[in-house]
Structure formats: structure tokens, C-alpha cells
Write an enzyme that holds these catalytic residues in place. Sequence first.
Site, mmCIF file in Angstrom:
data_model
loop_
_atom_site.group_PDB
_atom_site.id
_atom_site.type_symbol
_atom_site.label_atom_id
_atom_site.label_comp_id
_atom_site.label_asym_id
_atom_site.label_seq_id
_atom_site.Cartn_x
_atom_site.Cartn_y
_atom_site.Cartn_z
ATOM 1 N N GLU A 1 -4.308 3.887 2.284
ATOM 2 C CA GLU A 1 -4.392 5.337 2.098
ATOM 3 C C GLU A 1 -5.355 5.908 3.124
ATOM 4 O O GLU A 1 -6.284 5.228 3.571
ATOM 5 C CB GLU A 1 -4.880 5.645 0.675
ATOM 6 C CG GLU A 1 -4.973 7.129 0.367
ATOM 7 C CD GLU A 1 -5.313 7.412 -1.092
ATOM 8 O OE1 GLU A 1 -5.413 8.589 -1.463
ATOM 9 O OE2 GLU A 1 -5.483 6.442 -1.865
ATOM 10 N N ASN B 1 -3.911 9.713 -3.847
ATOM 11 C CA ASN B 1 -4.273 11.111 -4.049
ATOM 12 C C ASN B 1 -4.146 11.916 -2.764
ATOM 13 O O ASN B 1 -3.831 13.106 -2.790
ATOM 14 C CB ASN B 1 -5.698 11.209 -4.594
ATOM 15 C CG ASN B 1 -5.827 10.662 -5.999
ATOM 16 O OD1 ASN B 1 -4.844 10.358 -6.668
ATOM 17 N ND2 ASN B 1 -7.063 10.516 -6.464
ATOM 18 N N ASN C 1 2.568 11.063 -6.255
ATOM 19 C CA ASN C 1 1.538 10.123 -6.708
ATOM 20 C C ASN C 1 0.809 10.675 -7.918
ATOM 21 O O ASN C 1 0.327 11.812 -7.889
ATOM 22 C CB ASN C 1 0.527 9.879 -5.583
ATOM 23 C CG ASN C 1 -0.650 9.036 -6.046
ATOM 24 O OD1 ASN C 1 -0.535 7.828 -6.215
ATOM 25 N ND2 ASN C 1 -1.798 9.669 -6.288
ATOM 26 N N GLU C 2 0.758 9.891 -8.988
ATOM 27 C CA GLU C 2 -0.064 10.191 -10.179
ATOM 28 C C GLU C 2 0.027 11.652 -10.607
ATOM 29 O O GLU C 2 -0.989 12.310 -10.877
ATOM 30 C CB GLU C 2 -1.529 9.788 -9.925
ATOM 31 C CG GLU C 2 -1.705 8.291 -9.775
ATOM 32 C CD GLU C 2 -3.157 7.845 -9.662
ATOM 33 O OE1 GLU C 2 -4.055 8.709 -9.581
ATOM 34 O OE2 GLU C 2 -3.387 6.626 -9.643
ATOM 35 N N TYR D 1 -6.554 -0.044 -13.113
ATOM 36 C CA TYR D 1 -7.765 -0.660 -12.560
ATOM 37 C C TYR D 1 -8.635 -1.130 -13.714
ATOM 38 O O TYR D 1 -8.704 -0.475 -14.762
ATOM 39 C CB TYR D 1 -8.546 0.341 -11.701
ATOM 40 C CG TYR D 1 -7.794 0.836 -10.495
ATOM 41 C CD1 TYR D 1 -7.780 0.108 -9.316
ATOM 42 C CD2 TYR D 1 -7.095 2.051 -10.531
ATOM 43 C CE1 TYR D 1 -7.090 0.560 -8.194
ATOM 44 C CE2 TYR D 1 -6.404 2.506 -9.424
ATOM 45 C CZ TYR D 1 -6.406 1.762 -8.255
ATOM 46 O OH TYR D 1 -5.721 2.221 -7.152
ATOM 47 N N GLU E 1 -0.225 0.432 -7.824
ATOM 48 C CA GLU E 1 -1.689 0.426 -7.660
ATOM 49 C C GLU E 1 -2.268 -0.470 -8.736
ATOM 50 O O GLU E 1 -2.037 -0.233 -9.928
ATOM 51 C CB GLU E 1 -2.299 1.827 -7.781
ATOM 52 C CG GLU E 1 -2.125 2.704 -6.568
ATOM 53 C CD GLU E 1 -2.945 3.991 -6.661
ATOM 54 O OE1 GLU E 1 -4.090 3.953 -7.182
ATOM 55 O OE2 GLU E 1 -2.434 5.040 -6.200
ATOM 56 N N GLN F 1 -6.893 -1.547 -2.451
ATOM 57 C CA GLN F 1 -6.092 -1.383 -1.254
ATOM 58 C C GLN F 1 -6.284 -2.609 -0.367
ATOM 59 O O GLN F 1 -6.780 -3.624 -0.858
ATOM 60 C CB GLN F 1 -6.489 -0.091 -0.559
ATOM 61 C CG GLN F 1 -6.133 1.144 -1.387
ATOM 62 C CD GLN F 1 -6.340 2.455 -0.654
ATOM 63 O OE1 GLN F 1 -6.496 2.520 0.559
ATOM 64 N NE2 GLN F 1 -6.357 3.535 -1.421
#
Length: 504
Positions: free
Chosen positions: A29, A74, A174-175, A246, A294, A351
Amino acid sequence: MADNKAKMNLDKNFKVGEVDDRIYGSFIEHLGRAVYTGIYEPDHPTADEDGFREDVMELIKKLDVPIVRYPGGNFVSGYNWEDGVGPLEDRPNRLELAWRTIETNEVGTNEFMDWANKADTDVMMAVNLGTRGIDAARNLLEYCNHPGGSYYSNLRKEHGYEEPHNIKTWCLGNEMDGPWQLGHKTADEYGRLACETAKVMKQVDPEIELVACGSSYREMPTFAEWEATVLDHTYEHIDYISLHQYFGNREEDLENYLAQSVGMDDFIESVIATCDYVKAKKGSDKEINLSFDEWNVWFHSNEADKKLEPWQTAPPQLEDIYTFEDALVVGMMLMSLLKHADRVKMACLAQLVNVIAPIMTEEGGDVWMQTIYYPYLHASKYGRGTVLDSVISSPTYDSEDFDEVPFLDAVSVMNEEDDELTIFAVNRSQEEDLAFECDLKGFEDYDVVEHIVLENEDVKARNTADNPDNVTPHTNGNATVKDNKVVADLSKLSWNVVRLKNNK
């Protein structure tokens, strides 16, 4: 642990599913130093003619990463892709609102495709469905994939790329369930937009695969309802739904931290159930698979990131320095993905470089491998083939969040092409070794060729630039085959890779 014996039963004929190589994907990212001074640093002594660090590239190639998600994250929800193409002198500096930095756009779509080609990896490209929508998505796809004769494909040619990039995997935003996301939407709002964007994109290139946004993590208040609503809108037009998760040992409760992969299993199974509910509701023959695009450990850098001054260019953000215990959790997260290989077809360790990453760099200096590099390397290298349906019996413990957590976490992968079988195993016990035994039905002529172990007396041990080899694996494990059974002592708190090969 009253009984320190654990058993695993395998049968060559009982299979979970084929491993899609893309399960070992990663993520770059435009965040922190992932791009600038990560993969790209033109003034570095190892930089190639395009400015990419060859020392970093060497470690990435060892991982054999099959696909990399880009450019966010993001970041993508406020990104204008046009800023990152064309002559460098014409590219603007932008306020990057997701992470409150300055984006120079020195690296954009074409440069990243150059890097991906050198890294021998495919790209999972994300489109902006936050501040933008259908038009920007179709234009970017035309720019990347159309052979020529149209405005945006000709523009690509003007920029020096005669042949199309042929990116075949695309994320629809994304999200979008997250209130932190630029252009955050309700499930109905996002579902409608994702559906219409998917239809238009597949008109531009019918061969692409599309990933719709699922929940940002298991604990989101809209979890499951979000997936059901989004899939209700998009089911016949997309191919995957995403999961993000996460973990972190914030409470310094190691027993509970090591049990988190149990929750990851539940998360995956809940999303599968939701997909299949929508399938049944629609009477569809189509099956939606999962993209866990992710996943990682992320918590060490949270406080430091709060103190960063805004509007810097490529500041050190999300630079977790991982411990040995983090490597065990990453290993078990990899095993969770493998256990669901029949439906989890893509995944991205988030990442790849510097930002919550297995690889770290110093600006102008060295590159080094974090503790989590090793389970990722082992799984990618030896975990390709067919996942077998394992039956495990193990002593258990109760933690803060989970009951009856087995001390043994394990999964096996058969590679018929190479006549190999690999068993990945973690002993969660902090006190005792596990006496491990595995029946090998259908593998009568197999012998152990290697038993790799990652262990350390200090659960907080780290690798650093000054001490890059503090936590590294060894090959002194004692696994052997006796009477068609693998027997081994699995050290307390250890990651184990037992590799077997047909000796005939």
C-alpha cells in the site's frame, strides 16, 4: 498439561481441497515506507535502473509471492489513479487523507507493474469506491487491460506501455463497512455500487475476477449482516468476498494470544456459511469463494503512530518489530488459511515491506528478515498441493476468549507431483514439549527428509537491523518414521515443519 501426548491421523484419500497458490499473496500500500525506501529507493546502492531495491527483491523472491494487492488499503479510497501515470514532472503531490501524509505519486500503476514483473508476481488491483466509483474504475481497467484503439488504452501506449498489463484480479474498494474509510457506505449503498461497478468492469474485460468487500474484521458490529446484504446485491457478478483480521497481544496474555487462530477459523467458517446462505436463497449454482486479503499481527506500533506529525512524505508508519511469539501466531494464521483451502483461494499477508511486514529496510542501508518471515517462507515453499483432512487429538486449555484450545495446532499438505508430504505444527504449551505422533495412511513409503524448528527461550526475542539473526529456524528437529507413523518431540512454544518424501 497432564498428558503431553498429541496425535494426528492422515489418510491420503481424505482431502480438504487444492491449495490455490494465491493463498500466499501479500500487499503493498502507499502507506509509510512500504513503497518509498521499501521496494523503491532510486539512490540506494542496490537500486536497479528503475529505482527498485534489488536487496529487497531478493528476499521477496525467496518467498515466491504469487500475487500482491495494490495500491491499498485505506489509501485507495481517496486515490486518483490518473495522478500516478504519465511524465513524472506532471504528477501532483497530494494530501493523502487516510494516513495524513503527502503522496508524491512518483510510483504509480505502470511503475508498480514493472516491479511486479521483476518480482515474478501477479497484481490484485484495487479500485476507489470511496471518493470515486464506476467511471474511474472502468477507465483504469481500460488503461490497464485493453489492447488499444480506445482513449485510455492509447494513453497507456503514450506513456510507454505498448502491451496491456492484463491484470485479472480486482478489488471493488476497501473496507467500505468501516467508519474510518473515506466514502464509508452502508451495506446497501456499497452493495449497489459494487454490483453496478462489477457489471461495467466485466463488460470492459469479461475475463477478470472481482473481490467484493466483506467485513473489516470479525468484531465489526455489522458482521455477517454486511456480508449477507452485499452478496444479495452482487452475488452473480463477483467471484470472491474479502476478509480482514489482525491480532495483537495487547493484554500480555500469551495463552489467549496463541488461541486467536481458533477465532480466525470461526471467522472463515461464518463467512462461508453466509455465502452459502445467499447461494441457497438465490437458488444459484455459483459458489463464492473467500479472499482473506489482509491478515497479520499488528499492535506494536500503535502508540508510536499516534505521535507522528502529519503531512510528511513516507514517514515510518506501522513499523511493528515482531517477536518470536508473533511468529507462532502468524504460523497458526497460515494454518487456518490452509485448513480452509477448499474455499479460501486468495490471501494477502499485510504487508510485504516495512509496514507490518516480514521484511524491513534501512533507508540507504541494509535489509533484514523479521521473525514472521520464516513461517511465511516455509508455508509458501512447502505448503503447495492438496490439504488433507486431519483428525487431531490433543490435550487442551481454556483461555480468556476460548475454551478447550488444543495445545497442538497442525495441518498437512500433500504434493503428489513431487511425492512429498509436509506437516506444519505448533505446540502452544509454554511449559512442556509435546510427544507428537501421526499415522500415515497411504504414505507407506515416505520418510522424513527434514524437520525444521523455530523456537526461542525468550518469547519477546526480536530480529533487528543490528541483530538480524537473533530468531532463526534450525533443522535439528527429531522427527522420524516408525511403523508408518511420524513420531517427534515438538518443543514447547515451537513452529515445526516436518517434510516427508517418497523413498521409492
